[in-house]
Design an enzyme around this catalytic site. Structure first.
Site, short mmCIF file in Angstrom:
data_model
loop_
_atom_site.label_atom_id
_atom_site.label_comp_id
_atom_site.label_asym_id
_atom_site.label_seq_id
_atom_site.Cartn_x
_atom_site.Cartn_y
_atom_site.Cartn_z
N THR A 1 0.83 -1.21 0.00
CA THR A 1 0.00 0.00 0.00
C THR A 1 0.86 1.25 0.00
OG1 THR A 1 -1.70 -1.15 1.21
CG2 THR A 1 -1.65 1.23 1.50
N ARG B 1 -13.83 -8.15 -0.35
CA ARG B 1 -13.19 -7.76 0.91
C ARG B 1 -12.65 -6.32 0.83
NH1 ARG B 1 -7.79 -5.88 2.23
NH2 ARG B 1 -7.33 -6.49 4.36
N GLY C 1 -10.29 -3.49 3.06
CA GLY C 1 -9.36 -3.37 4.20
C GLY C 1 -9.49 -2.03 4.90
N ASP C 2 -8.43 -1.65 5.59
CA ASP C 2 -8.45 -0.42 6.39
C ASP C 2 -8.19 0.84 5.57
OD1 ASP C 2 -5.83 -1.48 5.95
OD2 ASP C 2 -5.06 0.02 7.33
N THR D 1 -0.46 1.17 6.93
CA THR D 1 -0.30 0.04 6.00
C THR D 1 -0.05 -1.22 6.81
OG1 THR D 1 1.07 -0.94 4.28
CG2 THR D 1 2.17 0.63 5.74
N GLY D 2 -0.63 -2.31 6.36
CA GLY D 2 -0.42 -3.55 7.11
C GLY D 2 -1.63 -4.45 6.97
N GLY E 1 -4.91 -5.29 7.17
CA GLY E 1 -6.04 -4.38 7.31
C GLY E 1 -7.06 -4.75 8.37
N1 ASP Z 1 -3.75 -2.39 4.64
C1 ASP Z 1 -3.96 -2.93 3.34
C2 ASP Z 1 -5.19 -3.80 3.36
O1 ASP Z 1 -5.37 -4.51 4.31
C3 ASP Z 1 -2.82 -3.75 2.85
C4 ASP Z 1 -1.48 -3.09 3.01
O2 ASP Z 1 -1.34 -2.09 3.66
O3 ASP Z 1 -0.54 -3.60 2.45
O4 ASP Z 1 -5.92 -3.78 2.42
#
Ligand code: ASP
Length: 342
Positions: free
Chosen positions: A207, A235, A237-238, A258-259, A261
């Site tokens: 991300t 789906r 995410g965050d 980022t991470g 989600g």
């Molecule tokens: N946070 C993002 C998600 O879960 C993925 C990412 O940050 O790499 O969609």
């Protein structure tokens, strides 16, 4: 004598009551970006690849820095900086986004400004070249905060944003990644070699995000992503969720996350950092540490955040081995980092 004492009392009382004037900080500006956090290890990286990432991070942040230095808004700096990363196939946003379980691409993005708490977001879009601009357009040209799916694509087209064929976003690397992730899932494996685990974990991330403070004292934050490889059932995410992946408030800070989600949504990461600053007086660094290491990590999640506070103090925090990231201050000092221990 009584009179002198009386006058002295009045003078002393007057002095004690004079409100202390906090020196107003000089106007400053700054910008921080990330290109995803995860299992980014030196042993899996070639010097060429590393150089490529550092070069795009430097190029992107300098675009925003130039805007801020010329007195432009944090909103414009965040948007234009993210455009560079959305156009780079290296990152999981725009071109180069990860594929979902059906082998197609669904993009999410959000944006927030700190002066009036206006915000916009889109999720699950398939044809918008710059999802971050669509999120901004939702904020500026619709009565809503979040649009999703085909409706969001239609809205962006009606607003005159650049529309591309879905194939524009595809890259060889992400097609192969989906294949490997699906093969692993089909094999119903329950244990993985460290290399396999590394690979699978790495596919979740990439991300991009940007936070900025402009010379008018306005903060802004934006995040853009393709989500997670092999995601199913639309789906989300965050990243497109205001308060989870993105938050900005001139009273505190601007944050992009980022991470993994699901954990970032449950921890309401971006707003939680701002709230710890607003209600408990923590610094941006203390607040981010608390949320990433004592909240997200304890739930079993991982990832990172970047932020900048209202005085221009930068923050880059993670509980993963790496996060692509960069910071530039008003003086033009640039730091570009990948590994956690840098
Ligand atoms: N946070 C993002 C998600 O879960 C993925 C990412 O940050 O790499 O969609």
């Amino acid at each position: 004598m009584k009179k002198i004492l009386f006058i002295a009392c009045i003078v002393l009382y007057g002095c004690a009551e004079t409100p202390k004037q906090e020196p107003k900080p000089e106007p400053t500006f700054g910008i921080v970006i990330h290109g995803g956090a995860g299992t980014i290890l030196r042993k899996n990286m070639t010097p060429e690849k590393e150089q490529e990432y550092r070069a795009v991070l430097a190029e992107a942040i300098q675009v925003g820095h130039r805007i801020l230095k010329a007195g432009g808004s944090s909103q414009e700096a965040v948007e234009k900086t993210i455009h560079v990363m959305e156009e780079s196939p290296l990152f999981n946003a725009g071109k180069g986004a990860v594929l979902n379980a059906e082998g197609s691409i669904e993009l999410d993005a959000s944006f927030m400004r700190g002066d009036n708490l206006d915000a916009g977001a889109i999720s699950g879009v398939k044809t918008i070249k710059h999802p971050i601009s669509a999120a901004i357009q939702v904020m500026e040209a619709s009565p809503h905060v979040m649009l999703s799916g085909a409706g969001a694509d239609t809205f962006a087209a009606e607003q005159g944003l650049e529309i591309v064929a879905p194939e524009y976003f595809f890259t060889e690397r992400r097609i192969n990644a989906l294949k490997r992730v699906q093969e692993a899932a089909a094999a119903k494996k329950t244990s993985w070699t460290p290399e396999e685990r590394n690979f699978l974990e790495h596919q979740r991330y990439g991300t991009v995000g940007c936070v900025a403070l402009d010379l008018s004292g306005n903060l802004a934050a934006g995040t853009s992503t393709g989500g997670m490889t092999n995601k199913n059932w639309n789906r989300i995410g965050d990243a497109p969720i205001i308060g989870a992946g993105t938050y900005a408030n001139n009273a505190t800070c601007a944050i992009s996350a980022t991470g993994w989600g699901e954990f970032f949504i449950r921890s309401v990461v971006a707003h939680d950092i701002s709230a710890l600053m607003e209600y408990k007086g923590l610094t941006i660094q203390e607040a981010a540490y608390e949320v990433i290491h004592n909240k997200v990590a304890k739930l079993g999640g991982d990832g990172g955040v970047v932020g900048i506070d209202r005085n221009g103090n930068p923050m880059m925090e993670m509980n993963t081995p790496g996060m692509y990231r960069a910071h530039m201050d008003a003086a033009g000092n640039l730091e570009v980092k990948i590994y956690q221990d840098e």
